[in-house]
Design a protein around this motif. Structure first.
Motif, short mmCIF file in Angstrom:
data_model
loop_
_atom_site.label_atom_id
_atom_site.label_comp_id
_atom_site.label_asym_id
_atom_site.label_seq_id
_atom_site.Cartn_x
_atom_site.Cartn_y
_atom_site.Cartn_z
N THR A 36 -41.72 -63.63 -5.39
CA THR A 36 -42.60 -62.74 -6.01
C THR A 36 -43.09 -61.70 -5.04
O THR A 36 -43.08 -60.55 -5.08
CB THR A 36 -44.03 -63.41 -6.36
N ARG A 37 -42.97 -62.13 -3.79
CA ARG A 37 -43.26 -61.25 -2.34
C ARG A 37 -42.12 -60.08 -2.52
O ARG A 37 -42.46 -59.04 -2.36
CB ARG A 37 -43.37 -61.88 -1.24
N GLU A 38 -40.98 -60.21 -2.40
CA GLU A 38 -39.84 -59.65 -2.28
C GLU A 38 -40.00 -58.71 -3.43
O GLU A 38 -39.66 -57.40 -3.61
CB GLU A 38 -38.48 -60.08 -2.28
N LEU A 39 -40.18 -59.06 -4.83
CA LEU A 39 -40.36 -58.26 -5.76
C LEU A 39 -41.22 -57.40 -5.79
O LEU A 39 -41.09 -55.88 -6.14
CB LEU A 39 -40.67 -59.24 -7.25
N MET A 40 -42.49 -57.57 -5.34
CA MET A 40 -43.78 -56.68 -5.21
C MET A 40 -43.45 -55.82 -4.06
O MET A 40 -44.01 -54.51 -4.32
CB MET A 40 -44.91 -57.54 -4.90
N TYR A 42 -50.14 -59.59 -3.51
CA TYR A 42 -49.74 -59.81 -4.93
C TYR A 42 -48.75 -61.27 -5.16
O TYR A 42 -48.26 -61.37 -5.92
CB TYR A 42 -48.93 -58.58 -5.64
N THR A 43 -48.60 -61.94 -3.95
CA THR A 43 -47.58 -62.87 -3.79
C THR A 43 -47.77 -64.04 -4.77
O THR A 43 -47.27 -64.81 -5.56
CB THR A 43 -47.25 -63.17 -2.67
N SER A 44 -49.13 -64.33 -4.82
CA SER A 44 -49.80 -65.57 -5.26
C SER A 44 -49.78 -65.55 -6.95
O SER A 44 -50.42 -64.44 -7.31
CB SER A 44 -51.00 -66.08 -4.83
N PRO A 69 -39.24 -61.34 -15.81
CA PRO A 69 -38.50 -60.25 -16.66
C PRO A 69 -38.29 -58.86 -15.85
O PRO A 69 -37.62 -58.11 -15.81
CB PRO A 69 -39.71 -59.95 -17.78
N ALA A 70 -39.41 -58.88 -14.55
CA ALA A 70 -39.02 -57.66 -13.81
C ALA A 70 -38.01 -57.71 -12.91
O ALA A 70 -37.56 -56.82 -12.11
CB ALA A 70 -40.41 -57.55 -12.94
N THR A 71 -37.30 -59.05 -12.63
CA THR A 71 -36.30 -59.03 -11.90
C THR A 71 -34.91 -58.64 -12.81
O THR A 71 -33.77 -58.54 -11.99
CB THR A 71 -36.21 -60.54 -11.34
N ARG A 72 -34.96 -58.25 -13.87
CA ARG A 72 -33.75 -57.99 -14.51
C ARG A 72 -33.12 -56.58 -14.37
O ARG A 72 -31.90 -56.54 -14.24
CB ARG A 72 -34.18 -58.10 -16.20
N SER A 73 -34.09 -55.69 -13.85
CA SER A 73 -33.35 -54.53 -13.66
C SER A 73 -34.36 -53.90 -12.44
O SER A 73 -35.44 -54.12 -12.35
CB SER A 73 -33.57 -53.49 -14.75
N GLY A 74 -33.57 -52.97 -11.60
CA GLY A 74 -34.36 -52.22 -10.34
C GLY A 74 -34.54 -53.46 -9.31
O GLY A 74 -35.48 -52.95 -8.52
N PHE A 75 -34.07 -54.44 -9.37
CA PHE A 75 -34.39 -55.62 -8.25
C PHE A 75 -33.36 -55.95 -7.49
O PHE A 75 -32.02 -56.19 -8.33
CB PHE A 75 -34.95 -56.96 -8.89
N PHE A 76 -33.44 -55.98 -6.11
CA PHE A 76 -32.22 -56.12 -5.33
C PHE A 76 -32.53 -57.55 -4.47
O PHE A 76 -33.25 -57.43 -3.55
CB PHE A 76 -31.91 -55.04 -4.24
N PRO A 77 -32.24 -58.66 -4.97
CA PRO A 77 -32.40 -59.77 -4.16
C PRO A 77 -31.65 -59.88 -2.81
O PRO A 77 -30.28 -59.66 -2.89
CB PRO A 77 -31.70 -61.00 -5.18
N PRO A 78 -32.40 -60.10 -1.64
CA PRO A 78 -31.70 -60.11 -0.32
C PRO A 78 -30.98 -60.98 -0.21
O PRO A 78 -30.84 -62.26 -0.80
CB PRO A 78 -32.77 -60.04 0.59
#
Length: 479
Positions: free
Chosen positions: A286-290, A418-420, A445-454
């Motif tokens: 959640t933190r990386e996504l935000m 916004y992590t919690s 759902p927000a991780t499906r597009s435009g997200f770059f997991p490190p």
């Protein structure tokens, strides 16, 4: 010769492909982005993907959109097949960066995540409607009439499954009369019922509302700022490129194609990727996504008004009294710090609102207050304690002198805020339902597009594989 796009495609790629193309349109309100395109339907499968993208009449390439379209089309086509994509997009020139490659063939967008989401959603909706009616081709055999009966029997089987079937004359693609080949059970996996056609859950909005009461459904209508968003700054582009450079490509595929399984506990969530069951640590995700969403939506974050403004001095004063900060200053020093932090935030209020959707207002005698916070995700809002940490961090941690460091510090503080996801109490059914709703319908759902997991997601076991269907079968075979 004024030929249409479809006619030009027919000349270049053949009549068979042109007959199988579906048209679609999309538009992003408030961003000046609109477009149309053509996509091959589920009846026509290519061995190689064809991707043609025009931006403001110029032929360009955009790899993130290409990957997202591949992923969307794979949900409707057989394994190993690919689609044909033609897109013609119009947007404001100031939102387009063509200085990515010397040939200016590759581009970047100020609103890349929103563009990808809008295009993939339009294509997905178009392909869903095309699946209800498919055309099957049969070829008459002169010497052996038996296959005709088998073809008729196959058509009846498909009709019984709920799809309307049309059998037309001869074609180069005959309808096979062979019996259906049984699928390898080691490759058969369940899918998320929430994304299947006809699922009722996607039409029912029973989840919690984000931030203040009376919030509208679309984040872009929450509290629109006047004027146009500025061109993407070099410092912000550098921060975005840092995220992309550290991407773990394997985990990016996992999140793009995952299916939600369930919440394991207050720290972990279970997802499925193809034949593998994965355990994901929720807070780092959640933190990386935000953090990435803050950068991707830089200067375009919609501020959502709080139910009541938060007085900065009072919040900082109370936060400094908590023992976890180990503040040894006397009460007079804490009061001075609270006043100083309020002054710092008020002096940078214009920048905070324009770039990050944080609205600071002067309420007179009580000092400045926080009136709005950015709406990063629908249904997800920060906890009150996190808001206090955000205010304190903005006044003490941010390097306001260096532009790139300043933006990075603020984005990290917003991500921490916004992590919690919320409180987790196994004995409270309503709380558990709210927690799962936010994870299932907002975070994942927000991780499906435009997200770059490190890459550290794999190194630190933020994402771990729990089980694999192939390995389970090998274990059973030994027994």
């Amino acid at each position: 010769m004024n030929a249409t796009v479809l006619e030009n495609i027919q000349l270049a790629f053949g009549k068979n492909l042109a007959q199988e193309l579906l048209d679609f349109k999309f538009e992003i309100d408030g961003l000046g982005v609109s477009g149309s395109g053509l996509v091959s339907n589920a009846n026509y499968n290519l061995t190689r993907r064809t991707f043609i993208l025009f931006i403001n009449g110029r032929l360009v390439d955009y790899a993130p959109l290409k990957k997202a379209l591949d992923s969307t089309h794979s949900e409707f086509s057989p394994k190993g097949s690919h689609g044909f994509f033609y897109l013609d997009i119009n947007m404001r020139t100031e939102d387009l960066d063509v200085n990515v490659h010397p040939t200016k063939r590759e581009v970047r967008f100020l609103h890349g995540a929103e563009l990808i989401e809008s295009v993939t959603s339009a294509i997905s909706d178009r392909l869903k409607t095309s699946r209800t009616s498919r055309v099957y081709y049969s070829q008459s055999l002169i010497e052996k009439p038996a296959p005709e009966r088998r073809a008729e029997h196959s058509a009846n089987q498909v009709a019984d499954a709920g799809a309307s079937v049309t059998v037309v004359g001869t074609s180069k693609r005959p309808l096979s009369g062979k019996s259906t080949v049984a699928k390898d059970p080691r490759k058969m996996v369940r899918t998320d019922a929430g994304i299947q056609d006809g699922a009722m859950e996607q039409f029912i909005d029973s989840g919690p509302r984000a931030l203040g009461s009376g919030q509208k459904k679309s984040s872009r209508t929450a509290l629109k700022r006047s004027g146009k968003a500025p061109p993407l700054l070099t410092s912000v582009r550098n921060l975005q490129m840092e995220c992309e450079a550290q991407t773990h490509s394997g985990l990016q595929d996992v999140f793009r194609e995952h299916s939600f399984v369930g919440v394991a506990d207050g720290d972990h969530v279970l997802i499925q990727h193809r034949t593998k069951l994965m355990l994901v640590l929720l807070n780092p995700l959640t933190r990386e996504l935000m953090y990435q969403k803050t950068l991707l939506q830089f200067a375009d974050l919609s501020p959502a008004k709080l139910t009541s403004p938060v007085q900065i001095r009072e919040v900082v004063r109370l936060r400094l009294q908590k023992p976890d900060l180990e503040m040894k200053q006397p009460a007079c020093d804490r009061e001075e710090m609270a006043i100083a932090i309020g002054g710092v935030l008020l002096s940078h209020s214009e920048m905070l609102l324009e770039y990050f959707g944080i609205q600071i207002v002067d309420t007179g005698g009580s000092g400045p207050s926080v009136a709005a916070l950015p709406l990063l995700l629908e249904h997800h809002s920060p906890a009150p304690a996190s808001v206090a940490d955000l205010i304190l961090g903005l006044g003490t941690v941010v390097n306001w002198e260096e532009e790139q460091e300043c933006f990075k510090d603020i984005a990290e503080l917003i991500a921490d805020c916004y992590t919690s996801v919320g409180p987790w109490d196994p004995t409270n059914p309503d709380q558990l339902e709210r927690y799962e709703y936010i994870v299932k319908h907002a975070i994942l759902p927000a991780t499906r597009s435009g997200f770059f997991p490190p890459t550290y997601f794999a190194e630190n076991k933020v994402v771990r594989e729990l089980a694999s269907l192939e390995r389970l079968y090998r274990t059973f075979e030994r027994c």
